[in-house]
Design a protein around this motif. Structure first.
Motif, short mmCIF file in Angstrom:
data_model
loop_
_atom_site.label_atom_id
_atom_site.label_comp_id
_atom_site.label_asym_id
_atom_site.label_seq_id
_atom_site.Cartn_x
_atom_site.Cartn_y
_atom_site.Cartn_z
N LEU A 1 8.46 -20.48 -23.28
CA LEU A 1 9.53 -20.04 -22.71
C LEU A 1 9.62 -18.31 -22.32
CD1 LEU A 1 12.86 -19.98 -21.88
CD2 LEU A 1 13.27 -19.55 -24.04
N GLN A 2 9.02 -17.63 -23.45
CA GLN A 2 8.81 -16.19 -23.22
C GLN A 2 7.84 -16.00 -22.00
OE1 GLN A 2 7.76 -14.92 -27.06
NE2 GLN A 2 9.88 -15.07 -27.79
N GLU A 3 6.96 -16.82 -21.79
CA GLU A 3 5.94 -16.74 -20.75
C GLU A 3 6.80 -16.79 -19.29
OE1 GLU A 3 2.77 -19.35 -21.30
OE2 GLU A 3 1.83 -18.24 -23.02
N LEU A 4 7.60 -17.83 -19.43
CA LEU A 4 8.39 -18.17 -18.26
C LEU A 4 9.12 -17.23 -17.84
CD1 LEU A 4 9.32 -20.00 -15.80
CD2 LEU A 4 10.57 -20.91 -17.38
N GLN A 5 9.88 -16.46 -18.85
CA GLN A 5 10.96 -15.25 -18.79
C GLN A 5 10.23 -14.15 -18.15
OE1 GLN A 5 12.35 -15.42 -22.85
NE2 GLN A 5 14.32 -15.94 -22.24
N THR A 6 8.97 -13.71 -18.75
CA THR A 6 8.31 -12.56 -18.24
C THR A 6 7.89 -12.84 -16.77
OG1 THR A 6 7.23 -12.33 -20.47
CG2 THR A 6 6.38 -11.42 -18.77
N GLN A 7 7.44 -14.04 -16.35
CA GLN A 7 6.98 -14.07 -15.03
C GLN A 7 8.38 -13.93 -13.96
OE1 GLN A 7 5.66 -18.29 -14.28
NE2 GLN A 7 6.36 -18.15 -12.11
N ARG A 8 9.49 -14.58 -14.68
CA ARG A 8 10.66 -14.58 -13.72
C ARG A 8 11.30 -13.01 -13.87
NH1 ARG A 8 13.90 -20.25 -14.56
NH2 ARG A 8 12.57 -21.46 -13.12
N LEU A 9 11.00 -12.50 -14.91
CA LEU A 9 11.65 -11.11 -15.06
C LEU A 9 10.83 -9.91 -13.98
CD1 LEU A 9 13.49 -8.59 -16.40
CD2 LEU A 9 11.27 -8.50 -18.01
N GLN B 1 9.47 -10.89 -11.09
CA GLN B 1 9.70 -11.24 -9.84
C GLN B 1 11.11 -10.58 -9.63
OE1 GLN B 1 9.49 -15.60 -10.17
NE2 GLN B 1 7.45 -15.40 -9.64
N THR B 2 11.93 -10.68 -10.54
CA THR B 2 13.46 -10.14 -10.33
C THR B 2 13.65 -8.55 -10.25
OG1 THR B 2 14.44 -12.21 -11.44
CG2 THR B 2 15.65 -10.00 -11.45
N VAL B 3 12.69 -8.02 -11.01
CA VAL B 3 12.62 -6.49 -10.89
C VAL B 3 12.16 -6.01 -9.42
CG1 VAL B 3 11.43 -4.46 -11.94
CG2 VAL B 3 12.53 -6.23 -13.30
N GLU B 4 11.07 -6.82 -8.90
CA GLU B 4 10.42 -6.53 -7.73
C GLU B 4 11.28 -6.71 -6.59
OE1 GLU B 4 6.37 -7.33 -5.15
OE2 GLU B 4 6.56 -8.36 -6.86
N GLN B 5 12.03 -8.06 -6.76
CA GLN B 5 12.76 -8.27 -5.75
C GLN B 5 13.98 -7.32 -5.66
OE1 GLN B 5 15.40 -11.57 -7.01
NE2 GLN B 5 16.03 -12.22 -4.76
N ALA B 6 14.68 -6.94 -6.79
CA ALA B 6 15.93 -6.00 -6.90
C ALA B 6 15.49 -4.55 -6.25
CB ALA B 6 16.31 -5.83 -8.11
N GLU C 1 27.33 -5.34 -28.05
CA GLU C 1 27.66 -5.88 -26.73
C GLU C 1 26.52 -6.77 -25.88
OE1 GLU C 1 28.40 -3.90 -22.35
OE2 GLU C 1 29.15 -2.61 -24.11
N LEU C 2 27.13 -7.74 -25.40
CA LEU C 2 26.19 -8.57 -24.59
C LEU C 2 25.76 -8.16 -23.41
CD1 LEU C 2 24.63 -11.25 -24.30
CD2 LEU C 2 26.44 -12.39 -23.53
N VAL C 3 24.26 -7.95 -23.09
CA VAL C 3 23.95 -7.38 -21.76
C VAL C 3 23.08 -8.70 -21.30
CG1 VAL C 3 22.17 -5.80 -20.80
CG2 VAL C 3 23.82 -5.09 -22.37
N ILE C 4 23.09 -8.81 -19.93
CA ILE C 4 22.40 -10.09 -19.12
C ILE C 4 21.70 -9.69 -18.01
CG2 ILE C 4 22.80 -12.19 -18.04
CD1 ILE C 4 25.02 -12.62 -19.85
N THR C 5 20.28 -10.14 -18.22
CA THR C 5 19.41 -9.81 -16.75
C THR C 5 19.36 -11.15 -15.91
OG1 THR C 5 18.42 -7.86 -17.69
CG2 THR C 5 17.17 -9.21 -15.83
N THR C 6 19.68 -11.50 -15.00
CA THR C 6 19.33 -12.60 -14.19
C THR C 6 17.82 -13.02 -14.01
OG1 THR C 6 19.59 -11.84 -12.08
CG2 THR C 6 21.47 -12.76 -12.97
N LEU C 7 17.31 -14.13 -14.04
CA LEU C 7 15.96 -14.39 -13.95
C LEU C 7 15.49 -15.23 -12.98
CD1 LEU C 7 14.95 -15.02 -17.81
CD2 LEU C 7 14.69 -12.86 -16.31
#
Length: 441
Positions: A22-30, A32-37, A288-294
């Motif tokens: 799961l952490q590997e998938l999260q890292t990959q998607r994170l 991608q998300t940072v670059e996209q943003a 406080e909950l902080v959320i990043t979309t992946l």
């Protein structure tokens, strides 16, 4: 650990994924998300550049703590479409908040986003024991609010029968619930209590209905309120969590173990921060909950401050899901009342009232400044028998409520008993607080 409540998973390969994978998938998607943003959203490019963030230096999940936060005000500053990462021709759905405190926050979805969203809702429904055999009555508002349509399409995806009645018109809600053989109810917990009260007034017993489960969200609610809802409606009540800025409902959902809401971590990366220092806190601590979309095309969101106060539980769940669980939010950092230097959340008062038999679960908090001191008054409905009973019993109840509130929050409060059905009822999110300190005159 063996589950007492076996339910199917909608996407078992993901929902029960090994934590390392799961952490590997999260890292990959994170990444991608940072670059996209950064490349597609001018706001994020400027936001990162002001902090001298080199996105190539973001290489793992720990690095997310170096990224700046996104806040609701950023959505308003970029109203309406400035936060979108794709051209409008790729946007197939638009939702927004009510905008009661300023410009609304506008959110968009691509076709893939809608499919992702429907899957999150399908997971939510399966976790609550809802299947294609159920008849689901959705009493959330349809329209720009994400609740109605978000849950609707997920319910259709699993093959359930959906009644899109929307909010309001309580008498019709009850008629349809009875005549259409509704088995699952979706609404806010405060409206569920209102429906229970209306059923009692109409002489409708839980045994007269097919209702067996309820999925409630949209506002904080206590374990005591859950127990009242379950007892008065004769159902199992589960909690769910979401917010429009990062998707809508479906961010997290409770399974039938009822021991916290599983965050869909393959799609949303959660953190808990100290709302004062903004430092990331370890699992188990309240903050406080902080959320990043992946996995969002139209609107990638980096470290969104939800303002909801909760904590994360990493312990395995008996249901077999491996995602972290978040506790019911105890309140919001921006809804927190500071009275005589003490932090007070409305849910703390609700918890007290729900465990006192003679109190109805309807209340209002009024805060005002008298001279140089803040005063808290709690208006609480009581059952008709007690309201017309002798004054000695009413005074005893007032003293008990005052004592338990003082024990819960550490300060004294005035308590005023009011007749049943005299406080406002809410078909959507409840509004429990009137703070007169910030009003002129």
């Amino acid at each position: 650990m063996t589950s007492l409540h076996t339910t199917a998973m909608w996407e078992p390969a993901l929902e029960s994924m090994d934590r390392r994978k799961l952490q590997e998938l999260q890292t990959q998607r994170l990444l991608q998300t940072v670059e996209q943003a950064y490349t597609a959203v001018p706001f994020y490019r400027s936001h990162f550049d002001l902090q001298s963030i080199d996105i190539q230096s973001i290489r793992n999940l720990d690095d997310i703590a170096r990224l700046p936060f996104t806040e609701k005000e950023h959505f308003r500053q970029n109203y309406p479409y400035g936060m979108f990462a794709v051209p409008m021709r790729n946007i197939v759905r638009i939702h927004s908040s009510s905008g009661t405190t300023g410009k609304p926050t506008v959110v968009g979805y691509t076709r893939r986003d809608l499919d992702t969203w429907s899957n999150m809702i399908a997971r939510l429904l399966f976790a609550s024991g809802v299947t294609e055999e159920d008849v689901i009555q959705i009493a959330f508002g349809y329209g720009l609010f994400t609740g109605g349509f978000g849950l609707h399409y997920g319910a259709e995806k699993i093959g359930a029968s959906v009644i899109p009645i929307s909010s309001g018109n309580t008498q019709k809600q009850l008629m349809i619930m009875k005549d259409y053989l509704t088995t699952a109810l979706i609404c806010t917990p405060s409206y569920a209590m209102y429906l229970a009260e209306a059923m009692e007034s109409e002489g409708i017993a839980p045994a007269d209905l097919r209702l067996r489960t309820g999925l409630f969200g949209g506002e904080p609610w206590t374990a005591q309120m859950r127990q009242q809802i379950e007892n008065r409606l004769g159902i199992t009540a589960t909690d769910n969590y979401g917010l429009s800025e990062v998707m809508g409902p479906g961010v997290a959902c409770e399974c039938l173990e009822q021991k916290g809401m599983h965050i869909n971590e393959d799609t949303f990366y959660p953190e808990i921060i100290d709302p004062q220092t903004l430092e990331v806190l370890p699992h188990g601590q309240w903050g406080e909950l902080v959320i990043t979309t992946l996995h969002r095309e139209a609107l990638p969101v980096i470290r969104y401050r939800t303002r909801d106060i909760t904590r994360l539980n990493p312990e395995p769940c008996a249901c077999g899901r491996t995602f972290l669980r978040m506790e019911k939010p105890s309140g919001r950092s921006d809804d927190m009342l500071i009275i005589r230097g003490v932090n007070v959340f409305p849910t703390q008062i609700e918890e007290v009232l729900c465990r006192i038999d003679d109190c109805e679960p309807h209340y209002k908090l009024v805060v005002e400044r008298v001279g140089s001191l803040d005063e808290l008054e709690v208006l609480v409905e009581v059952n008709e028998r007690l309201f017309f009973d002798e004054m000695k019993k009413q005074n005893a109840l007032i003293r008990r409520i005052q004592s338990e509130i003082r024990s819960m929050i550490g300060i004294s409060a005035k308590v005023r008993l009011v007749e049943k059905r005299t406080l406002e009822r809410f078909e959507g999110k409840s509004k429990r607080v009137l703070d007169k300190r910030n009003t002129s005159g």
